[in-house]
Design a protein around this motif. Structure first.
Motif, PDB file in Angstrom:
ATOM      1  N   THR A   1       0.805  -1.222   0.000  1.00  0.00           N
ATOM      2  CA  THR A   1       0.000   0.000   0.000  1.00  0.00           C
ATOM      3  C   THR A   1       0.837   1.270   0.000  1.00  0.00           C
ATOM      4  OG1 THR A   1      -0.144  -0.125   2.415  1.00  0.00           O
ATOM      5  CG2 THR A   1      -1.927  -1.124   1.145  1.00  0.00           C
ATOM      6  N   GLY A   2       2.065   1.213   0.451  1.00  0.00           N
ATOM      7  CA  GLY A   2       2.876   2.425   0.508  1.00  0.00           C
ATOM      8  C   GLY A   2       3.596   2.772  -0.770  1.00  0.00           C
ATOM      9  N   HIS A   3       3.527   1.919  -1.788  1.00  0.00           N
ATOM     10  CA  HIS A   3       4.292   2.124  -3.022  1.00  0.00           C
ATOM     11  C   HIS A   3       3.491   2.962  -4.021  1.00  0.00           C
ATOM     12  CE1 HIS A   3       7.246  -1.487  -2.450  1.00  0.00           C
ATOM     13  NE2 HIS A   3       7.152  -0.718  -1.389  1.00  0.00           N
ATOM     14  N   THR A   4       3.435   4.270  -3.820  1.00  0.00           N
ATOM     15  CA  THR A   4       2.635   5.142  -4.692  1.00  0.00           C
ATOM     16  C   THR A   4       3.204   5.265  -6.097  1.00  0.00           C
ATOM     17  OG1 THR A   4       3.827   7.071  -3.841  1.00  0.00           O
ATOM     18  CG2 THR A   4       1.749   6.487  -2.751  1.00  0.00           C
ATOM     19  N   ALA A   5       4.393   4.742  -6.327  1.00  0.00           N
ATOM     20  CA  ALA A   5       4.947   4.744  -7.683  1.00  0.00           C
ATOM     21  C   ALA A   5       4.106   3.878  -8.618  1.00  0.00           C
ATOM     22  CB  ALA A   5       6.393   4.238  -7.662  1.00  0.00           C
ATOM     23  N   PHE A   6       3.243   3.045  -8.058  1.00  0.00           N
ATOM     24  CA  PHE A   6       2.395   2.170  -8.863  1.00  0.00           C
ATOM     25  C   PHE A   6       0.980   2.734  -9.016  1.00  0.00           C
ATOM     26  CE2 PHE A   6       5.780  -0.508  -7.260  1.00  0.00           C
ATOM     27  CZ  PHE A   6       6.161  -1.205  -8.411  1.00  0.00           C
ATOM     28  N   ASP A   7       0.830   4.051  -8.841  1.00  0.00           N
ATOM     29  CA  ASP A   7      -0.435   4.751  -9.083  1.00  0.00           C
ATOM     30  C   ASP A   7      -0.400   5.429 -10.444  1.00  0.00           C
ATOM     31  OD1 ASP A   7      -1.188   4.011  -6.573  1.00  0.00           O
ATOM     32  OD2 ASP A   7      -1.246   6.043  -5.733  1.00  0.00           O
ATOM     33  N   MET A   8      -1.561   5.506 -11.095  1.00  0.00           N
ATOM     34  CA  MET A   8      -1.671   6.290 -12.326  1.00  0.00           C
ATOM     35  C   MET A   8      -1.556   7.765 -11.982  1.00  0.00           C
ATOM     36  SD  MET A   8      -4.699   6.351 -15.237  1.00  0.00           S
ATOM     37  CE  MET A   8      -4.241   4.795 -16.015  1.00  0.00           C
ATOM     38  N   ALA A   9      -0.669   8.466 -12.669  1.00  0.00           N
ATOM     39  CA  ALA A   9      -0.424   9.871 -12.335  1.00  0.00           C
ATOM     40  C   ALA A   9       0.002  10.616 -13.598  1.00  0.00           C
ATOM     41  CB  ALA A   9       0.668   9.968 -11.260  1.00  0.00           C
ATOM     42  N   GLY A  10       0.181  11.922 -13.452  1.00  0.00           N
ATOM     43  CA  GLY A  10       0.666  12.743 -14.553  1.00  0.00           C
ATOM     44  C   GLY A  10      -0.332  12.829 -15.688  1.00  0.00           C
ATOM     45  N   ASN A  11       0.171  12.773 -16.926  1.00  0.00           N
ATOM     46  CA  ASN A  11      -0.674  12.945 -18.106  1.00  0.00           C
ATOM     47  C   ASN A  11      -1.284  11.636 -18.600  1.00  0.00           C
ATOM     48  OD1 ASN A  11      -0.264  15.756 -18.353  1.00  0.00           O
ATOM     49  ND2 ASN A  11       1.726  15.408 -19.345  1.00  0.00           N
ATOM     50  N   ALA A  12      -0.955  10.518 -17.957  1.00  0.00           N
ATOM     51  CA  ALA A  12      -1.438   9.230 -18.457  1.00  0.00           C
ATOM     52  C   ALA A  12      -2.961   9.192 -18.519  1.00  0.00           C
ATOM     53  CB  ALA A  12      -0.917   8.099 -17.562  1.00  0.00           C
TER      54      ALA A  12
END
Length: 465
Positions: free
Chosen positions: A92-103
């Motif tokens: 749950t702490g690995h926010t690098a695996f969230d959709m973000a930015g312009n995607a």
């Protein structure tokens, strides 16, 4: 016997052999049945293929619409540590695996490049509620864009439902979301299959279901079960749990060959023969439940029965030919990669990215030229595949080249040893035999499943997907 367009007829083998030798006399009722179902022409001067071709066009009509199912993977993070997880969840702490930015913005642009009028937008994870801001933002972008596009939109969220808040539920109600969750059976089984550190997965799931129903309506929450080896010991208990909780559909889903499910196959897995034995027992219990006055359908049986008993195709991606991958569904991953199916995304997470279509900042026209699409087209027409082309069920079935690649290392696959084919043929055989031998009450139940009598068809499809 079956026709090109899916009409079928049962007959004795001796009668079939007489038919093949052209020995059935004029006026024979079997010959009349054969002609009525487009399986024979007795007078080429008076007969026409037009009705057969019209029915064939109807059954394949989904091809004209482009993908109708668009899945946004907004996060791979999840609270659970399920051994059968097929999506390679992350802590749950690995926010690098969230959709973000312009995607997300690019994905919304691509969504409206497809021609379909009816679009289902599904949010998946991991646990999509861990990145609810992305769910909200993408939904609002789609709704704003649709003010001019004027498509018919359906929103679905696939979630554990453990962390639903009042604010989230208000948003889902505003946009008429449907919620889909996983419920593997009674408490002992659900907690074993879907563990959390606190050992409270079952309790939290039931609380989420009740909150969702209270805010969105009884029919707004659907559930499915994933079957592990221990699940196969309890078909009646699983079904009785769904009945106790007021569900009117259940999806009995076997394990997949992806992600953690592959790594734990020795502990959780089973062969297809064991699944089919389980399913036969579950089907009889479901029919008994319906005989006792409670309506409860198995969603995959409903899909197969609708193929057997109806003239229309529902477009469910696993039962499409040409394949539904890329032609019926598109997946926008958290990192901006695009895949033709959820299974292709799962393979990529395992290190095999050959089925990637490209990235969300590329136009759809470029995805359609991707090598992956050529692979899918080459192996995606069941009527042209070895063994499938001779199968009586081929007008009602699909090709699923990605599943065959995952299991056998080849998109064409070897049908005699294919788990996909064993499952499809086994279930078609079981349902057809049960329907043919059923009494009036059981046959009515199976007929109602096929035509979704009293069940929202789209919700049932969501549960099966």
């Amino acid at each position: 016997m079956s026709s090109l367009a899916g009409d079928w007829l049962m007959m004795e083998r001796q009668t079939f052999e007489r038919f093949v030798r052209h020995e059935l006399p004029d006026g024979d009722p079997v010959l009349a049945d054969l002609e009525a179902r487009h399986l024979a022409i007795t007078d080429p001067g008076r007969s026409t293929l037009a009705p057969l071709l019209s029915q064939y066009r109807t059954r394949k009509s989904y091809l004209l619409q482009g993908p109708a199912l668009h899945i946004f993977v907004v996060s791979l993070r999840c609270h659970h540590t399920c051994n059968y997880c097929q999506v390679s969840r992350q802590p749950t702490g690995h926010t690098a695996f969230d959709m973000a930015g312009n995607a997300a913005r690019h994905a919304v642009d691509r969504l409206f490049e497809w021609p379909g009028q009816d679009l289902t937008i599904e949010f998946q994870g991991g646990e999509p509620l861990l990145n609810f801001n992305a769910v909200r933002s993408i939904t609002e972008q789609i709704v704003a864009r649709n003010a001019t596009e004027r498509r018919t939109l359906r929103f679905v969220l696939a979630s554990t439902l453990h962390d639903l808040t009042a604010d989230q539920l208000a948003f889902f109600k505003e946009h008429r979301f449907k919620l889909s969750t996983s419920l593997d059976g009674p408490e002992w089984l659900h907690n074993a299959n879907r563990p959390r550190p606190e050992r409270d997965s079952y309790r939290r799931t039931l609380e989420g279901i009740e909150r969702g129903r209270a805010a969105l309506g009884e029919d707004a929450v659907s559930a499915l079960t994933t079957l592990t080896r221990r699940s196969l010991e309890a078909p009646e208990a699983i079904i009785d749990e769904y009945r106790r909780l007021g569900f009117h559909s259940i999806s009995l889903r076997p394990l997949s060959p992806y992600g953690f499910a592959r790594k734990t196959r020795d502990r959780n897995g089973y062969d297809m023969a064991a699944f089919l034995r389980f399913y036969a027992t579950a089907l009889e219990h479901l029919l008994a439940v319906n005989r006792n006055g409670y309506r409860l359908e198995e969603t995959y049986a409903s899909l197969l029965l609708s193929q057997l008993l109806g003239p229309f195709a529902h477009g469910y991606v696993d039962l499409r030919s040409p394949t539904g991958a890329g032609f019926g569904a598109v997946i926008y991953d958290y990192d901006g990669q695009v895949y033709p199916s959820d299974e292709a995304r799962m393979l990529a997470a395992m290190g095999e990215s050959r089925f990637s279509l490209g990235r969300v900042d590329q136009p759809v026209s470029q995805w359609l030229k991707a090598p992956a699409m050529y692979q899918l087209m080459d192996a995606g027409v069941a009527e042209a595949l070895p063994t499938c082309s001779d199968c009586a069920y081929v007008p009602l079935c699909g090709a699923d080249p990605i599943d065959h690649f995952a299991r056998q290392g080849d998109t064409l696959g070897h049908r005699p040893t294919s788990d996909f084919c064993r499952r499809q043929m086994g279930l078609f055989d079981l349902l057809l035999e049960r329907y043919e031998n059923a009494d009036r009450q059981d046959r009515k139940t199976l007929h109602d499943w096929a035509f979704r009598t009293g069940v929202n068809q789209e919700d049932a499809l969501d549960a099966a997907a």
